[in-house]
Design a protein around this motif. Structure first.
Motif, PDB file in Angstrom:
ATOM      1  N   GLU A 555      42.765  55.976  31.994  1.00  0.00           N
ATOM      2  CA  GLU A 555      41.782  54.795  32.216  1.00  0.00           C
ATOM      3  C   GLU A 555      42.553  53.594  33.081  1.00  0.00           C
ATOM      4  O   GLU A 555      43.764  53.390  32.653  1.00  0.00           O
ATOM      5  N   GLU A 557      41.867  49.670  34.553  1.00  0.00           N
ATOM      6  CA  GLU A 557      40.837  48.759  34.628  1.00  0.00           C
ATOM      7  C   GLU A 557      41.488  47.498  35.534  1.00  0.00           C
ATOM      8  O   GLU A 557      42.739  47.124  35.424  1.00  0.00           O
ATOM      9  N   THR A 566      35.932  46.513  46.386  1.00  0.00           N
ATOM     10  CA  THR A 566      35.843  48.036  46.586  1.00  0.00           C
ATOM     11  C   THR A 566      37.210  48.593  46.569  1.00  0.00           C
ATOM     12  O   THR A 566      38.086  47.915  47.219  1.00  0.00           O
ATOM     13  N   SER A 568      40.115  51.811  45.287  1.00  0.00           N
ATOM     14  CA  SER A 568      40.675  53.109  45.064  1.00  0.00           C
ATOM     15  C   SER A 568      41.866  53.230  44.287  1.00  0.00           C
ATOM     16  O   SER A 568      42.754  52.196  44.381  1.00  0.00           O
ATOM     17  N   GLY A 586      40.203  58.014  41.651  1.00  0.00           N
ATOM     18  CA  GLY A 586      38.884  57.388  41.305  1.00  0.00           C
ATOM     19  C   GLY A 586      38.493  56.376  42.248  1.00  0.00           C
ATOM     20  O   GLY A 586      39.555  55.798  42.841  1.00  0.00           O
ATOM     21  N   ASN A 587      37.389  55.805  42.386  1.00  0.00           N
ATOM     22  CA  ASN A 587      36.785  54.867  43.387  1.00  0.00           C
ATOM     23  C   ASN A 587      35.930  54.104  42.506  1.00  0.00           C
ATOM     24  O   ASN A 587      35.254  54.494  41.711  1.00  0.00           O
ATOM     25  N   GLN A 588      35.800  52.619  42.775  1.00  0.00           N
ATOM     26  CA  GLN A 588      35.103  51.710  42.017  1.00  0.00           C
ATOM     27  C   GLN A 588      34.624  50.510  43.262  1.00  0.00           C
ATOM     28  O   GLN A 588      35.328  50.315  43.945  1.00  0.00           O
ATOM     29  N   THR A 595      36.388  49.347  35.874  1.00  0.00           N
ATOM     30  CA  THR A 595      36.819  50.477  35.167  1.00  0.00           C
ATOM     31  C   THR A 595      36.817  51.739  35.757  1.00  0.00           C
ATOM     32  O   THR A 595      35.827  52.539  36.218  1.00  0.00           O
ATOM     33  N   ILE A 596      37.901  52.505  35.725  1.00  0.00           N
ATOM     34  CA  ILE A 596      38.012  54.018  36.117  1.00  0.00           C
ATOM     35  C   ILE A 596      38.411  54.752  35.166  1.00  0.00           C
ATOM     36  O   ILE A 596      39.495  54.732  34.871  1.00  0.00           O
ATOM     37  N   SER A 597      37.471  55.439  34.570  1.00  0.00           N
ATOM     38  CA  SER A 597      37.680  56.500  33.473  1.00  0.00           C
ATOM     39  C   SER A 597      37.916  57.837  33.911  1.00  0.00           C
ATOM     40  O   SER A 597      37.128  58.253  34.626  1.00  0.00           O
ATOM     41  N   LEU A 598      38.879  58.499  33.401  1.00  0.00           N
ATOM     42  CA  LEU A 598      39.354  59.901  33.867  1.00  0.00           C
ATOM     43  C   LEU A 598      38.985  60.924  32.995  1.00  0.00           C
ATOM     44  O   LEU A 598      39.023  60.731  31.626  1.00  0.00           O
TER      45      LEU A 598
END
Length: 632
Positions: A555, A557, A566, A568, A586-588, A595-598
């Protein structure tokens, strides 16, 4: 060396340069054609301004008057405005280094003979006050007639910038040639392309330790000459001089007849020559070959084998030779085969640790007795004598009393098979056992068991379907509790601006504020007049976080400030230099903490937070990251 010299050019209006053989250290070695005498020659070229030019010309002048049948002699030498050159006799054959590379080491006697030829020529040269200076396998040539020829006498050493008076180097290099011919390794003092011999404690290893089967006499000679400081001198010859080396080698070789013939050379290359029709009896005279007539002159120190072309050759007609005896047809070959000596592949060592070979038997052994052939068995049984039964009981069987024929029954006597026609001998006191009955009972028992099992399962399922569940609820299997991701500590980071101008910095002094655990402080990008993307100045900028070692990332954050952002995230093992070839994990997009959770952990050391869109601020664009946390 002028670059204007090419193949086809004329040198001194006489030598046409045909093929450039080698080029190194400013010198060139050409195969040329003498237009005056119509013969191939070897030409050494070097720039006239080269510091070795004077030594090259001096070596040519010093060695040109000296003649030896094994030396490829100097034919011409001169200087032009651009270069100086030396013309040598051309020898056609195979150099020793190529021979060792293609066919491996030579047989010990052949290696000793080749080295003795070299040593004999160098010993005579040393007596005349001359030396070769660089006696390496590349300068040893075995011509098409099997003769040993020496290349580059004194000239090759001058081309390599070596001084004169290297007679001691000739001695060690000659022993090195013998070492190379026996083992395929080079142990001389001059440089060679042949692989170097192994050493131990500063001493070259003895040939017998490199390759098995080398005779003790040759092994001692190499060791005493090459390792002169540490070897134990026990030879009967003075191996500190080239003459002593020649005497030691000639004693080992013995009679060298045949070693320098073309047949020996072809034999080394595994060429099979069919015997001539007259070669039936070794004592019968043999006429000359249909292609060349060979005449051996009286053996002198400088005697050679004279080869005279015959009518099949295109050269001048051969001089008249004394008529040889007319070949006579030999006797019919005897059908008896003469036993040949065994050529052992592994050498035999005696009690003195000297090498030898298996000798041929002095007497022919008695042949073994002839093999007795076993009589073939008849395909069908013989017809019985008249009055004898067709079949007889096996030995030891008890004859049964006559009874009704029943082929299926067996008893305590002689059992019979199906259709044998022989009544079975039984014991009336025991019950008759029918074949197959036990298997039938076993099959019935298994079938009943299967039916009972199926009925029990069906009854259980019907009971569960009607609500007849047991009072106690079955305990559910415990599932593993997922471990919550935990943040990594001791992270470091740098600003990441691979598309910017030098020095490609993006407020590096503010980077530590993104890892200090305080969201009130932040790292900010530079201020841009356009947002990132295809219409902007860049595709993005970001931070490169170093985890310290390869870890499993689950993860990421990122706490952003200023507005919609935006980004990556990339996870790599190696430190990236850009993101064009990378694949994001991940992208957000959004405000605040992104938060990008894998779903599955990704292993890597470097985590790249790449901002691809930053919020507008007062008509311009600037992004900010308050905190970055990497969890695993």
């Amino acid at each position: 060396m002028p670059d204007s010299i090419h193949a086809g050019d004329l040198l001194a209006d006489r030598y046409r340069l045909d093929d450039l053989l080698t080029e190194s250290a400013g010198g060139r070695f050409w195969l040329a054609h003498d237009l005056v005498l119509h013969r191939p020659v070897a030409v050494h070229l070097i720039a006239r301004t080269d510091e070795r030019a004077e030594g090259l010309m001096e070596a040519a002048r010093r060695t040109a008057p000296y003649h030896d049948r094994r030396l490829l002699r100097v034919l011409d030498a001169d200087e032009t405005d651009e270069c100086c050159y030396v013309v040598n006799e051309w020898g056609q054959g195979t150099s020793l280094d190529n021979m060792l590379g293609s066919n491996g080491p030579l047989q010990p006697r052949r290696a000793a003979w080749v080295t003795s030829e070299i040593a004999d020529s160098l010993a005579r040269a040393h007596e005349a006050g001359l030396d070769h200076g660089r006696m390496v396998p590349e300068n040893v040539l075995i011509d098409l007639n099997g003769q040993v020829r020496i290349i580059g006498f004194a000239v090759d050493a001058a081309l390599h910038g070596l001084p004169t008076g290297r007679q001691s180097a000739d001695l060690v290099d000659t022993a090195g040639v013998l070492y190379a011919a026996l083992t395929g390794k080079w142990a001389g003092v001059s440089s060679s392309h042949v692989a170097a011999a192994p050493t131990e404690h500063g001493q070259v290893m003895r040939p017998r330790r490199v390759r098995a089967g080398i005779p003790r006499q040759l092994d001692d000679l190499c060791d005493q000459v090459i390792n002169a400081d540490g070897a134990h001198h026990r030879s009967a010859f003075d191996l500190t001089t080239m003459t002593g080396v020649v005497e030691a080698l000639r004693e080992f070789v013995g009679d060298p007849t045949g070693l320098d013939s073309a047949e020996s050379w072809l034999d080394h290359h595994a060429v099979t020559v069919a015997p001539a029709p007259w070669a039936v009896d070794a004592s019968s005279p043999q006429p000359p070959s249909p292609t060349v007539a060979v005449r051996q002159v009286e053996p002198t120190p400088d005697s050679t084998t004279q080869v005279v072309p015959t009518s099949d050759s295109t050269t001048e007609p051969a001089p008249d030779l004394p008529p040889g005896p007319t070949p006579q047809p030999g006797p019919e070959p005897s059908p008896h085969l003469t036993e040949m000596p065994t050529q052992a592949g592994i050498p035999v060592f005696d009690e003195n640790n000297d090498v030898g070979w298996i000798q041929a038997r002095s007497t022919i052994p008695v042949p073994p007795p002839p093999h007795e052939e076993t009589q073939a068995k008849p395909l069908f049984a013989p017809e019985p004598a008249e009055g004898q039964p067709v079949r007889r009981a096996r030995p030891g069987a008890t004859a049964a009393p006559p009874r009704d024929y029943w082929p299926w029954e067996t008893g305590t006597g002689v059992g019979t098979g199906i259709g044998t026609g022989v009544p079975a001998a039984t014991n009336d006191s025991t019950d008759h056992v029918v074949p197959g009955r036990s298997w039938f009972r076993l099959a019935m028992s298994v079938a009943i068991g299967v039916l009972l099992l199926v009925a029990g399962v069906a009854a259980y399922q019907l009971g569960v379907g009607n609500g007849d569940e047991p009072d106690d609820e079955p305990t559910a299997s415990a599932e593993p509790t997922p471990v919550e991701p935990t943040p990594f500590a001791e992270l470091t980071a740098v600003d990441f601006d691979p598309q910017g101008a030098e020095p490609r910095e993006e407020n590096p002094e503010l980077v530590p504020l993104a890892l200090d655990g305080d969201t009130a402080t932040s790292w900010q990008t530079s201020t841009y007049k356009q947002d990132f993307g295809p219409t902007g100045l860049k595709d993005g900028v970001g931070l490169l976080v170093d985890l310290g070692s390869t870890r499993s990332v689950r993860e990421i954050e990122v706490a952003t400030l200023g507005g919609p952002t935006t980004l990556s995230v990339y996870v790599e093992d190696k430190e990236p230099t850009g993101v064009a070839e990378l694949t994001p994990v991940g992208n957000q997009s959004g405000n605040g903490v992104l938060t990008i959770s894998l779903d599955q952990a990704v292993s890597g050391r470097y985590v790249t937070v790449w901002l691809t869109s930053i919020p507008p601020i007062e008509g311009e664009f600037r992004g900010a990251i308050a905190e970055v946390a990497v969890l695993g």
